[in-house]
Design a protein around this motif. Sequence first.
Motif, PDB file in Angstrom:
ATOM      1  N   ARG A  70       0.543  -1.447   0.068  1.00  7.20           N
ATOM      2  CA  ARG A  70      -0.352  -0.315  -0.042  1.00  7.20           C
ATOM      3  C   ARG A  70       1.261   1.132  -0.192  1.00  7.20           C
ATOM      4  O   ARG A  70      -0.072   2.572  -0.313  1.00  7.20           O
ATOM      5  CB  ARG A  70      -0.596  -0.463   1.423  1.00  7.20           C
ATOM      6  N   THR A  71       2.003   0.782   0.009  1.00  5.50           N
ATOM      7  CA  THR A  71       2.984   2.024   0.196  1.00  5.50           C
ATOM      8  C   THR A  71       3.639   2.198  -0.475  1.00  5.50           C
ATOM      9  O   THR A  71       4.067   0.853  -0.665  1.00  5.50           O
ATOM     10  CB  THR A  71       3.343   2.444   1.996  1.00  5.50           C
ATOM     11  N   VAL A  72       5.334   2.693  -1.604  1.00  9.69           N
ATOM     12  CA  VAL A  72       6.119   2.203  -2.086  1.00  9.69           C
ATOM     13  C   VAL A  72       7.086   1.743  -1.466  1.00  9.69           C
ATOM     14  O   VAL A  72       7.795   0.792  -1.376  1.00  9.69           O
ATOM     15  CB  VAL A  72       6.925   3.517  -2.790  1.00  9.69           C
ATOM     16  N   SER A  73       7.276   2.107  -0.041  1.00 15.59           N
ATOM     17  CA  SER A  73       8.808   1.355   0.708  1.00 15.59           C
ATOM     18  C   SER A  73       7.789  -0.123   1.067  1.00 15.59           C
ATOM     19  O   SER A  73       8.850  -1.044   0.867  1.00 15.59           O
ATOM     20  CB  SER A  73       8.611   2.551   1.918  1.00 15.59           C
ATOM     21  N   GLN A  74       6.580  -0.787   1.298  1.00 11.86           N
ATOM     22  CA  GLN A  74       6.164  -1.911   1.387  1.00 11.86           C
ATOM     23  C   GLN A  74       6.403  -2.677  -0.189  1.00 11.86           C
ATOM     24  O   GLN A  74       6.734  -3.947  -0.287  1.00 11.86           O
ATOM     25  CB  GLN A  74       4.837  -2.125   0.951  1.00 11.86           C
ATOM     26  N   ALA A  75       6.318  -1.546  -1.027  1.00 14.93           N
ATOM     27  CA  ALA A  75       6.218  -2.430  -2.251  1.00 14.93           C
ATOM     28  C   ALA A  75       7.660  -2.719  -2.294  1.00 14.93           C
ATOM     29  O   ALA A  75       8.402  -3.784  -3.695  1.00 14.93           O
ATOM     30  CB  ALA A  75       5.794  -1.068  -3.782  1.00 14.93           C
ATOM     31  N   LEU A  76       8.775  -2.290  -2.388  1.00 15.81           N
ATOM     32  CA  LEU A  76      10.229  -2.304  -2.351  1.00 15.81           C
ATOM     33  C   LEU A  76      10.601  -3.266  -1.682  1.00 15.81           C
ATOM     34  O   LEU A  76      11.461  -4.562  -1.955  1.00 15.81           O
ATOM     35  CB  LEU A  76      10.924  -1.054  -2.185  1.00 15.81           C
ATOM     36  N   GLU A  77      10.006  -3.438  -0.348  1.00 16.60           N
ATOM     37  CA  GLU A  77      10.587  -5.063   0.149  1.00 16.60           C
ATOM     38  C   GLU A  77       9.988  -5.410  -0.322  1.00 16.60           C
ATOM     39  O   GLU A  77      10.379  -6.902   0.222  1.00 16.60           O
ATOM     40  CB  GLU A  77       9.420  -4.299   1.553  1.00 16.60           C
TER      41      GLU A  77
END
Length: 216
Positions: free
Chosen positions: A88-95
């Motif tokens: 739901r956030t870009v940092s979640q997507a990167l992880e």
Amino acid sequence: MQIIFIGLPGAGKGTQAEFIQAKFGIPHISTGDMFRAAMSEGTALGLEAKAYVEKGQLVPDEVTIGIVKERLSQGDTARGFLLDGFPRTVSQALELERVLVERRRRIDLALHLDVDSGKLLGRLTGRRICRYCGETYHLMYRPPQEEGSCDKCGGPLYQRPDDTEETVATRLEINVKQQKPLLKFYKMRGQLRSVDGEAEMDKVFEDICGILASLH
Ligand code: AP5
Ligand code: ZN
């Protein structure tokens, strides 16, 4: 088949994810469902998530990423998975990307269920869920045959505590803000496809199946 669903609260992620799970047999992994289960069991995770979920705020990334990593390490995801509500956030997507690369896997499709935010208040305040089997209804768009009880198992229907007007407003505001950079992230990677989430449920499912068929 590794799919993620992107959509604002009430866009139909859970509804369509259940249809896909039934048709293709891949596990439907919903971070919202995982938090609600932990909250009703009163676990440490549930106690931590409660304050955020009840106010319609996002649970901190490190907590959310942790539960998804653990879930993805379970054997039933070997043939694929459908992530609903994560990232739901870009940092979640990167992880997520990092974790999948480690396992030599990648997302096949980031599917955006596109619904104008102005249409979602009615969808969320009219939603009812079966307390026993989790089946989702809507007072107007998917009413149960008998008022207040589940067609599948006869269980009582309830309203999610975060489906009140006030909490829905917070959820929409936060998610509208987070969704834009997330869509850009997957568009840049060539993984993004969109469907008209304002169509009737069956039509949305048909469109999704068309996209899935085109992936092979
Ligand atoms: P979560 O449970 O994921 O809530 P959400 O994203 O707000 O999404 P919803 O479950 O409300 O909506 P949906 O898109 O699944 O719609 P549905 O299919 O039910 O998350 C809850 C909370 O957990 C968050 O607020 C946050 O606190 C936390 N959280 C979760 N993930 C997180 C993360 N990654 N990071 C941080 N925190 C996180 O449909 C809605 C209604 O509309 C139903 O009644 C349905 O019958 C009806 N409907 C569906 N499709 C249609 C249609 N085409 N036409 C008419 N009606 C329809
Ligand atoms: Zn039921």
